[in-house]
Design an enzyme around this catalytic site. Structure first.
Site, PDB file in Angstrom:
ATOM      1  N   SER A  78      -8.019  -2.324 -10.896  1.00 14.58           N
ATOM      2  CA  SER A  78      -8.965  -2.555 -10.264  1.00 14.58           C
ATOM      3  C   SER A  78     -10.539  -2.565 -11.600  1.00 14.58           C
ATOM      4  O   SER A  78      -9.788  -2.568 -12.896  1.00 14.58           O
ATOM      5  CB  SER A  78      -9.514  -1.259 -10.242  1.00 14.58           C
ATOM      6  OG  SER A  78     -10.915  -0.217  -9.941  1.00 14.58           O
ATOM      7  N   TYR A 106      -9.013   8.307 -10.113  1.00 15.00           N
ATOM      8  CA  TYR A 106      -8.664   6.681  -9.923  1.00 15.00           C
ATOM      9  C   TYR A 106      -8.930   6.213 -10.850  1.00 15.00           C
ATOM     10  O   TYR A 106      -7.514   5.061 -10.625  1.00 15.00           O
ATOM     11  CB  TYR A 106     -10.625   6.403  -8.615  1.00 15.00           C
ATOM     12  CG  TYR A 106      -9.541   4.969  -8.573  1.00 15.00           C
ATOM     13  CD1 TYR A 106      -9.193   4.652  -7.361  1.00 15.00           C
ATOM     14  CD2 TYR A 106     -10.614   3.899  -9.200  1.00 15.00           C
ATOM     15  CE1 TYR A 106      -9.221   3.253  -6.659  1.00 15.00           C
ATOM     16  CE2 TYR A 106     -10.232   2.639  -8.206  1.00 15.00           C
ATOM     17  CZ  TYR A 106      -9.844   2.724  -7.301  1.00 15.00           C
ATOM     18  OH  TYR A 106      -9.874   0.478  -7.002  1.00 15.00           O
TER      19      TYR A 106
HETATM   20  P1  NDP Z   1      -8.650  -0.265   2.483  1.00  9.87           P
HETATM   21  O1  NDP Z   1      -9.067   1.572   2.219  1.00  9.87           O
HETATM   22  O2  NDP Z   1      -9.681  -1.128   2.937  1.00  9.87           O
HETATM   23  O3  NDP Z   1      -6.675  -0.105   2.163  1.00  9.87           O
HETATM   24  C1  NDP Z   1      -6.527   0.866   2.146  1.00  9.87           C
HETATM   25  C2  NDP Z   1      -4.914   0.410   2.202  1.00  9.87           C
HETATM   26  O4  NDP Z   1      -4.107   0.888   2.001  1.00  9.87           O
HETATM   27  C3  NDP Z   1      -4.938   0.763   3.912  1.00  9.87           C
HETATM   28  O5  NDP Z   1      -4.032   0.027   4.394  1.00  9.87           O
HETATM   29  C4  NDP Z   1      -4.037   1.798   3.950  1.00  9.87           C
HETATM   30  O6  NDP Z   1      -3.860   2.289   5.036  1.00  9.87           O
HETATM   31  C5  NDP Z   1      -2.828   2.037   3.098  1.00  9.87           C
HETATM   32  N1  NDP Z   1      -2.470   3.314   2.088  1.00  9.87           N
HETATM   33  C6  NDP Z   1      -3.377   4.103   1.942  1.00  9.87           C
HETATM   34  N2  NDP Z   1      -1.703   5.207   1.456  1.00  9.87           N
HETATM   35  C7  NDP Z   1      -1.801   4.956   2.137  1.00  9.87           C
HETATM   36  C8  NDP Z   1      -0.113   5.523   1.416  1.00  9.87           C
HETATM   37  N3  NDP Z   1       0.179   6.670   1.232  1.00  9.87           N
HETATM   38  N4  NDP Z   1       1.458   4.934   2.729  1.00  9.87           N
HETATM   39  C9  NDP Z   1       0.257   3.116   2.885  1.00  9.87           C
HETATM   40  N5  NDP Z   1      -0.320   2.915   2.969  1.00  9.87           N
HETATM   41  C10 NDP Z   1      -1.788   3.081   2.422  1.00  9.87           C
HETATM   42  O7  NDP Z   1      -9.098  -0.797   0.363  1.00  9.87           O
HETATM   43  P2  NDP Z   1      -8.698  -1.573  -0.069  1.00  9.87           P
HETATM   44  O8  NDP Z   1      -9.037  -2.508   0.620  1.00  9.87           O
HETATM   45  O9  NDP Z   1      -9.924  -1.535  -0.879  1.00  9.87           O
HETATM   46  O10 NDP Z   1      -8.522  -1.455  -1.225  1.00  9.87           O
HETATM   47  C11 NDP Z   1      -7.065  -1.797  -1.378  1.00  9.87           C
HETATM   48  C12 NDP Z   1      -6.199  -1.677  -2.851  1.00  9.87           C
HETATM   49  O11 NDP Z   1      -7.484  -2.494  -4.377  1.00  9.87           O
HETATM   50  C13 NDP Z   1      -6.379  -0.085  -3.342  1.00  9.87           C
HETATM   51  O12 NDP Z   1      -5.266  -0.082  -4.455  1.00  9.87           O
HETATM   52  C14 NDP Z   1      -7.885   0.229  -4.462  1.00  9.87           C
HETATM   53  O13 NDP Z   1      -7.836   0.773  -4.863  1.00  9.87           O
HETATM   54  C15 NDP Z   1      -7.522  -1.325  -4.936  1.00  9.87           C
HETATM   55  N6  NDP Z   1      -8.957  -1.594  -5.302  1.00  9.87           N
HETATM   56  C16 NDP Z   1      -9.960  -1.889  -4.798  1.00  9.87           C
HETATM   57  C17 NDP Z   1     -11.746  -2.395  -4.288  1.00  9.87           C
HETATM   58  C18 NDP Z   1     -12.304  -3.346  -4.139  1.00  9.87           C
HETATM   59  O14 NDP Z   1     -13.630  -2.764  -4.264  1.00  9.87           O
HETATM   60  N7  NDP Z   1     -12.386  -2.363  -2.807  1.00  9.87           N
HETATM   61  C19 NDP Z   1     -12.220  -3.351  -6.011  1.00  9.87           C
HETATM   62  C20 NDP Z   1     -10.692  -2.376  -6.779  1.00  9.87           C
HETATM   63  C21 NDP Z   1      -9.896  -2.133  -6.253  1.00  9.87           C
HETATM   64  P3  NDP Z   1      -3.386   3.446   6.024  1.00  9.87           P
HETATM   65  O15 NDP Z   1      -4.432   3.844   6.222  1.00  9.87           O
HETATM   66  O16 NDP Z   1      -2.774   2.746   7.806  1.00  9.87           O
HETATM   67  O17 NDP Z   1      -2.263   4.031   5.721  1.00  9.87           O
END
Ligand code: NDP
Length: 252
Positions: free
Chosen positions: A142, A155
């Site tokens: 990130s 985070y």
């Molecule tokens: P979302 O909230 O859209 O997606 C998060 C995903 O993680 C979902 O598919 C969720 O699926 C899955 N997830 C969460 N906890 C678990 C778990 N315990 N086991 C399995 N799956 C899990 O977030 P983003 O797409 O925005 O983020 C994706 C990644 O990118 C993250 O690591 C985030 O920190 C990183 N990021 C995002 C940024 C942004 O601006 N959006 C910027 C920088 C980094 P489910 O709920 O079905 O488990």
């Protein structure tokens, strides 16, 4: 050089947001993608959309913070697909509170989801990547791998940890022909950041003003880097942390 035909890619958190953007890119390059999330219904929907686009996709439900569930997940991937070449550690969450208001349970939730899951999945993937003659690990950091965030200390700690963990994987597994790299997304429009925009006053405008590209990123903006780091085009690149941020991290 960028084709992934015959390769199997596991994308944690691949049922939405950035994970789905990357999964789509990998599948368009020819990989079979296995998306992992806790919400089986959401994963089914994502697989259906990918299949309708003529791509090869599968979904498995697992909580990637659970050691036994991760071990079972890898076993199931091998049973269904017979190999693993690419692991994308993307599952993530955030709890936005300043340090003095953050409970230990909150801290642990964020660290387990963002950092420990990458350790568990990488460790379980290693024998299969090695058996395939080499492989690729792509960890999602990130901007908070670089910058501090007053409202998101756990985070930021987890995302700083992801970069150091990536460097450790890279040095440990280079001899196995496994390359490990981190991707540091800028501000991308997903469910996670929609929540952030509700919780953090003025965030939307601040991001626009601070991003030289003048826009929020979209999940599809992460597809290219995923394909590059998953393909033989990046075989001599390991241990790096590459921003995909519209210039956010270089604005003085
Ligand atoms: P979302 O909230 O859209 O997606 C998060 C995903 O993680 C979902 O598919 C969720 O699926 C899955 N997830 C969460 N906890 C678990 C778990 N315990 N086991 C399995 N799956 C899990 O977030 P983003 O797409 O925005 O983020 C994706 C990644 O990118 C993250 O690591 C985030 O920190 C990183 N990021 C995002 C940024 C942004 O601006 N959006 C910027 C920088 C980094 P489910 O709920 O079905 O488990």
């Amino acid at each position: 050089m960028f084709r992934l035909d015959g390769k199997v890619a596991l994308v944690t958190g691949g049922n939405g947001g950035i994970g789905l953007g990357m999964a789509r890119g990998l599948a368009q390059a020819g990989a079979t993608v296995v998306i992992v999330g806790r919400d089986a219904e959401k994963s089914r929907g994502a697989v259906q959309v990918l299949k309708e686009q003529g791509l090869i996709a599968d979904a498995l439900a697992a909580d990637v913070t659970d050691e036994a569930a991760v071990a079972a997940l890898m076993k199931e991937v091998m049973q269904r697909h017979g190999r693993l070449d690419i692991l994308v550690n993307n599952a993530g969450t955030n709890i936005r509170r300043p340090v003095q208001e953050l409970s230990l349970a909150d801290w642990n939730t964020v660290m387990d989801t963002n950092l420990t899951s990458a350790f568990l999945c990488s460790r379980s993937a290693w024998p299969h990547l090695k058996a395939a003659g080499g492989g690729k690990v792509i960890n999602i950091g990130s901007m908070m791998s670089i910058f501090g965030a007053a409202y998101a200390p756990a985070y930021a700690a987890s995302k700083g940890g992801i970069v150091q963990f990536t460097r450790s994987l890279a040095t440990a597994w280079a001899a196995d022909n496994i390359q490990a790299n981190a991707v540091l997304p800028g501000w991308i429009d997903t469910e996670l950041t929609q929540k952030a925009r509700e919780q953090v006053d003025g965030l939307h405008q601040r991001v626009l003003a601070r991003t030289p590209a003048g826009r929020w990123g979209a999940p599809g903006d992460l597809a290219g880097i995923a394909v590059f780091l998953a393909s033989s085009a990046s075989d001599f690149i390991t241990g790096t942390a590459i921003p995909v941020d519209g210039g956010y991290s270089v604005l003085g």
